[in-house]
Design a protein around this motif. Structure first.
Motif, PDB file in Angstrom:
ATOM      1  N   ARG A 124       0.847  -1.200   0.000  1.00  0.00           N
ATOM      2  CA  ARG A 124       0.000   0.000   0.000  1.00  0.00           C
ATOM      3  C   ARG A 124       0.876   1.241   0.000  1.00  0.00           C
ATOM      4  O   ARG A 124       1.979   1.232   0.542  1.00  0.00           O
ATOM      5  CB  ARG A 124      -0.855   0.030   1.276  1.00  0.00           C
ATOM      6  N   GLU A 125       0.348   2.305  -0.591  1.00  0.00           N
ATOM      7  CA  GLU A 125       1.065   3.577  -0.600  1.00  0.00           C
ATOM      8  C   GLU A 125       1.192   4.123   0.829  1.00  0.00           C
ATOM      9  O   GLU A 125       0.278   3.969   1.642  1.00  0.00           O
ATOM     10  CB  GLU A 125       0.262   4.568  -1.447  1.00  0.00           C
ATOM     11  N   LEU A 126       2.311   4.765   1.114  1.00  0.00           N
ATOM     12  CA  LEU A 126       2.481   5.490   2.380  1.00  0.00           C
ATOM     13  C   LEU A 126       2.807   6.928   2.024  1.00  0.00           C
ATOM     14  O   LEU A 126       3.830   7.198   1.376  1.00  0.00           O
ATOM     15  CB  LEU A 126       3.624   4.881   3.199  1.00  0.00           C
ATOM     16  N   ILE A 127       1.947   7.843   2.411  1.00  0.00           N
ATOM     17  CA  ILE A 127       2.181   9.247   2.057  1.00  0.00           C
ATOM     18  C   ILE A 127       1.619  10.153   3.142  1.00  0.00           C
ATOM     19  O   ILE A 127       0.599   9.837   3.756  1.00  0.00           O
ATOM     20  CB  ILE A 127       1.564   9.582   0.656  1.00  0.00           C
ATOM     21  N   GLY A 128       2.323  11.235   3.392  1.00  0.00           N
ATOM     22  CA  GLY A 128       1.827  12.264   4.309  1.00  0.00           C
ATOM     23  C   GLY A 128       2.534  12.245   5.652  1.00  0.00           C
ATOM     24  O   GLY A 128       3.040  11.219   6.103  1.00  0.00           O
ATOM     25  N   ALA A 129       2.552  13.414   6.286  1.00  0.00           N
ATOM     26  CA  ALA A 129       3.195  13.552   7.594  1.00  0.00           C
ATOM     27  C   ALA A 129       2.414  12.766   8.639  1.00  0.00           C
ATOM     28  O   ALA A 129       1.240  12.441   8.441  1.00  0.00           O
ATOM     29  CB  ALA A 129       3.251  15.023   7.973  1.00  0.00           C
TER      30      ALA A 129
ATOM     31  N   SER B 243       1.278   2.263  10.851  1.00  0.00           N
ATOM     32  CA  SER B 243       0.850   2.416   9.456  1.00  0.00           C
ATOM     33  C   SER B 243       1.834   1.719   8.527  1.00  0.00           C
ATOM     34  O   SER B 243       1.444   1.157   7.495  1.00  0.00           O
ATOM     35  CB  SER B 243       0.650   3.888   9.079  1.00  0.00           C
ATOM     36  N   VAL B 244       3.107   1.727   8.903  1.00  0.00           N
ATOM     37  CA  VAL B 244       4.105   1.036   8.082  1.00  0.00           C
ATOM     38  C   VAL B 244       3.866  -0.477   8.118  1.00  0.00           C
ATOM     39  O   VAL B 244       3.828  -1.140   7.080  1.00  0.00           O
ATOM     40  CB  VAL B 244       5.539   1.375   8.547  1.00  0.00           C
ATOM     41  N   LEU B 245       3.663  -1.022   9.323  1.00  0.00           N
ATOM     42  CA  LEU B 245       3.451  -2.476   9.441  1.00  0.00           C
ATOM     43  C   LEU B 245       2.241  -2.913   8.614  1.00  0.00           C
ATOM     44  O   LEU B 245       2.253  -3.963   7.971  1.00  0.00           O
ATOM     45  CB  LEU B 245       3.272  -2.869  10.918  1.00  0.00           C
ATOM     46  N   ALA B 246       1.197  -2.086   8.597  1.00  0.00           N
ATOM     47  CA  ALA B 246      -0.018  -2.423   7.840  1.00  0.00           C
ATOM     48  C   ALA B 246       0.213  -2.366   6.337  1.00  0.00           C
ATOM     49  O   ALA B 246      -0.530  -2.964   5.563  1.00  0.00           O
ATOM     50  CB  ALA B 246      -1.153  -1.485   8.241  1.00  0.00           C
ATOM     51  N   ALA B 247       1.244  -1.629   5.921  1.00  0.00           N
ATOM     52  CA  ALA B 247       1.483  -1.437   4.483  1.00  0.00           C
ATOM     53  C   ALA B 247       2.520  -2.395   3.909  1.00  0.00           C
ATOM     54  O   ALA B 247       2.738  -2.430   2.695  1.00  0.00           O
ATOM     55  CB  ALA B 247       1.935   0.003   4.231  1.00  0.00           C
ATOM     56  N   ILE B 248       3.180  -3.195   4.769  1.00  0.00           N
ATOM     57  CA  ILE B 248       4.250  -4.077   4.274  1.00  0.00           C
ATOM     58  C   ILE B 248       3.663  -5.328   3.622  1.00  0.00           C
ATOM     59  O   ILE B 248       2.826  -6.016   4.218  1.00  0.00           O
ATOM     60  CB  ILE B 248       5.203  -4.471   5.434  1.00  0.00           C
ATOM     61  N   ASP B 249       4.106  -5.605   2.409  1.00  0.00           N
ATOM     62  CA  ASP B 249       3.692  -6.819   1.714  1.00  0.00           C
ATOM     63  C   ASP B 249       4.548  -7.987   2.213  1.00  0.00           C
ATOM     64  O   ASP B 249       4.022  -8.991   2.684  1.00  0.00           O
ATOM     65  CB  ASP B 249       3.857  -6.606   0.204  1.00  0.00           C
ATOM     66  N   PHE B 250       5.868  -7.844   2.121  1.00  0.00           N
ATOM     67  CA  PHE B 250       6.760  -8.881   2.647  1.00  0.00           C
ATOM     68  C   PHE B 250       8.110  -8.300   3.033  1.00  0.00           C
ATOM     69  O   PHE B 250       8.437  -7.170   2.671  1.00  0.00           O
ATOM     70  CB  PHE B 250       6.924 -10.045   1.654  1.00  0.00           C
TER      71      PHE B 250
ATOM     72  N   ALA C 161      12.159   3.092  10.513  1.00  0.00           N
ATOM     73  CA  ALA C 161      12.982   3.752   9.492  1.00  0.00           C
ATOM     74  C   ALA C 161      12.124   4.151   8.291  1.00  0.00           C
ATOM     75  O   ALA C 161      12.361   5.187   7.659  1.00  0.00           O
ATOM     76  CB  ALA C 161      14.112   2.824   9.051  1.00  0.00           C
ATOM     77  N   VAL C 162      11.130   3.327   7.984  1.00  0.00           N
ATOM     78  CA  VAL C 162      10.246   3.647   6.859  1.00  0.00           C
ATOM     79  C   VAL C 162       9.385   4.866   7.212  1.00  0.00           C
ATOM     80  O   VAL C 162       9.219   5.782   6.393  1.00  0.00           O
ATOM     81  CB  VAL C 162       9.356   2.439   6.491  1.00  0.00           C
TER      82      VAL C 162
ATOM     83  N   PRO D  70       5.037   4.893  -3.145  1.00  0.00           N
ATOM     84  CA  PRO D  70       3.928   4.193  -3.799  1.00  0.00           C
ATOM     85  C   PRO D  70       3.875   2.711  -3.434  1.00  0.00           C
ATOM     86  O   PRO D  70       4.883   2.137  -3.006  1.00  0.00           O
ATOM     87  CB  PRO D  70       4.232   4.335  -5.297  1.00  0.00           C
ATOM     88  N   ALA D  71       2.709   2.095  -3.606  1.00  0.00           N
ATOM     89  CA  ALA D  71       2.581   0.640  -3.445  1.00  0.00           C
ATOM     90  C   ALA D  71       3.603  -0.023  -4.358  1.00  0.00           C
ATOM     91  O   ALA D  71       3.840   0.436  -5.473  1.00  0.00           O
ATOM     92  CB  ALA D  71       1.168   0.194  -3.807  1.00  0.00           C
ATOM     93  N   GLY D  72       4.205  -1.094  -3.884  1.00  0.00           N
ATOM     94  CA  GLY D  72       5.205  -1.805  -4.686  1.00  0.00           C
ATOM     95  C   GLY D  72       6.621  -1.325  -4.438  1.00  0.00           C
ATOM     96  O   GLY D  72       7.573  -1.944  -4.925  1.00  0.00           O
ATOM     97  N   THR D  73       6.784  -0.242  -3.669  1.00  0.00           N
ATOM     98  CA  THR D  73       8.138   0.269  -3.396  1.00  0.00           C
ATOM     99  C   THR D  73       8.946  -0.740  -2.584  1.00  0.00           C
ATOM    100  O   THR D  73       8.462  -1.303  -1.614  1.00  0.00           O
ATOM    101  CB  THR D  73       8.063   1.593  -2.582  1.00  0.00           C
ATOM    102  N   LEU D  74      10.205  -0.922  -3.001  1.00  0.00           N
ATOM    103  CA  LEU D  74      11.186  -1.639  -2.194  1.00  0.00           C
ATOM    104  C   LEU D  74      11.842  -0.609  -1.302  1.00  0.00           C
ATOM    105  O   LEU D  74      12.224   0.461  -1.782  1.00  0.00           O
ATOM    106  CB  LEU D  74      12.240  -2.261  -3.120  1.00  0.00           C
ATOM    107  N   ILE D  75      11.963  -0.902  -0.016  1.00  0.00           N
ATOM    108  CA  ILE D  75      12.662   0.048   0.854  1.00  0.00           C
ATOM    109  C   ILE D  75      13.636  -0.668   1.784  1.00  0.00           C
ATOM    110  O   ILE D  75      13.261  -1.588   2.517  1.00  0.00           O
ATOM    111  CB  ILE D  75      11.710   0.999   1.609  1.00  0.00           C
ATOM    112  N   LEU D  76      14.898  -0.250   1.705  1.00  0.00           N
ATOM    113  CA  LEU D  76      15.948  -0.759   2.597  1.00  0.00           C
ATOM    114  C   LEU D  76      15.931   0.108   3.859  1.00  0.00           C
ATOM    115  O   LEU D  76      15.854   1.336   3.761  1.00  0.00           O
ATOM    116  CB  LEU D  76      17.312  -0.646   1.907  1.00  0.00           C
ATOM    117  N   THR D  77      16.015  -0.533   5.022  1.00  0.00           N
ATOM    118  CA  THR D  77      15.783   0.222   6.261  1.00  0.00           C
ATOM    119  C   THR D  77      17.062   0.744   6.921  1.00  0.00           C
ATOM    120  O   THR D  77      16.973   1.447   7.924  1.00  0.00           O
ATOM    121  CB  THR D  77      14.976  -0.620   7.266  1.00  0.00           C
ATOM    122  N   GLY D  78      18.231   0.430   6.357  1.00  0.00           N
ATOM    123  CA  GLY D  78      19.475   0.994   6.897  1.00  0.00           C
ATOM    124  C   GLY D  78      20.361  -0.066   7.526  1.00  0.00           C
ATOM    125  O   GLY D  78      19.884  -1.075   8.048  1.00  0.00           O
TER     126      GLY D  78
END
Ligand code: OOG
Ligand code: MG
Length: 262
Positions: free
Chosen positions: A116-121, A127-134, A209-210, A225-233
């Motif tokens: 899922r998309e994550l956007i906004g302050a 909200s991050v945990l709910a948006a993680i696919d894997f 970190a996300v 956006p949905a589908g983004t790969l994100i490395l957490t550091g």
């Protein structure tokens, strides 16, 4: 913003050329001591725009300087973000040519792909945990374009937070099947353990970190956006590598990731 648009553009060209030519340069704050963090991100986003205009796709983002070990290693005290372009991706077990890079280092990371998309302050860990696919294990190959890997915060952010290459591997899992705080890792160089850590080293929980990246992007009206790969550091300090080295990341529940340098 302290710098004019024309200076932002020329510093972006200067730093991108340093990357593409694998040529170390003096850090930009020496010439522009008044540079602030807004300028630094403006330069990074201009490098991103330059790559996109040549047909490259931005396939993900990375959080940087999210653990004490990393901040201590490079002497800065706050987290940052960078972007990941398509050609940064290296296959698990593949060889990376040292001569295309300046002075690479490898660091162990936990990565997420978003459903899922994550956007906004106001973004937070839930909200991050709910948006993680894997969840998938990663090694980031960082490569500061600055001489001797020395920089201050605005200089490293302008240099896309030292982003260079990354390797995904092991196996992916659902976030609910893992305890991301206690998930253990061992980073080995040439078969010898170099560093050890657990997910909590990253801002207490890698999902934090996300949220940090989303909250920084919100200042520019952007998000993930949905589908983004994100490395957490990097969980631990990064290890320097030379031709002939083999680096392996072993993880507690997510298998291993490998890369070689030639
Ligand atoms: C900055 C990049 C930091 C991380 O995971 O902490 C980073 C650097 O150390 O050069 O990618
Ligand atoms: Mg990193």
């Amino acid at each position: 913003m302290a710098l004019e648009a024309s200076v932002i553009a020329s510093l972006a060209e200067y730093l991108e050329n340093a990357e593409l030519n694998a040529q170390a340069v003096p850090q930009i704050s020496l010439k522009y001591p008044g540079i602030d963090m807004d300028d630094a991100y403006a330069i990074q986003h201009e490098i991103r725009r330059r790559k996109e205009s040549r047909g490259h796709k931005i396939i993900g983002m990375k959080a940087g300087l999210t653990s004490r070990a990393k901040m201590k290693q490079v002497g800065v005290d706050s987290p940052s973000y960078g972007f990941l372009a398509d050609y940064f991706a290296v296959d698990d077990g593949a060889a990376v040519e040292i001569k295309k890079l300046v002075h690479p280092r490898v660091e162990p990371e936990i990565a997420f792909v978003l459903k899922r998309e994550l956007i906004g302050a106001g973004c937070h860990i839930a909200s991050v945990l709910a948006a993680i696919d894997f969840v998938v294990p990663a090694m980031e190959i960082i490569d500061s374009r600055y001489e001797n890997f020395k920089f201050d915060m605005p200089s490293v952010v302008a240099d896309n937070s030292s982003s260079s290459r990354f390797v995904l591997g092991g196996r992916s899992k659902l976030v609910e099947d893992l305890d991301l705080r206690t998930l253990g890792i061992v980073l080995e160089k040439n078969g010898v353990p170099f560093s050890f850590g657990a997910g909590a080293a990253v801002l207490g929980h890698p999902a934090a970190a996300v949220a940090m990246v989303v909250n920084l992007l919100a200042k520019r009206g952007e998000g993930l956006p949905a589908g983004t790969l994100i490395l957490t550091g990097g969980i631990t300090e990064a290890v320097s590598v030379a031709a002939g080295d083999h680096v392996q990341l072993r993880t507690q529940n997510l298998g291993s990731v490998n890369v070689r340098f030639v």
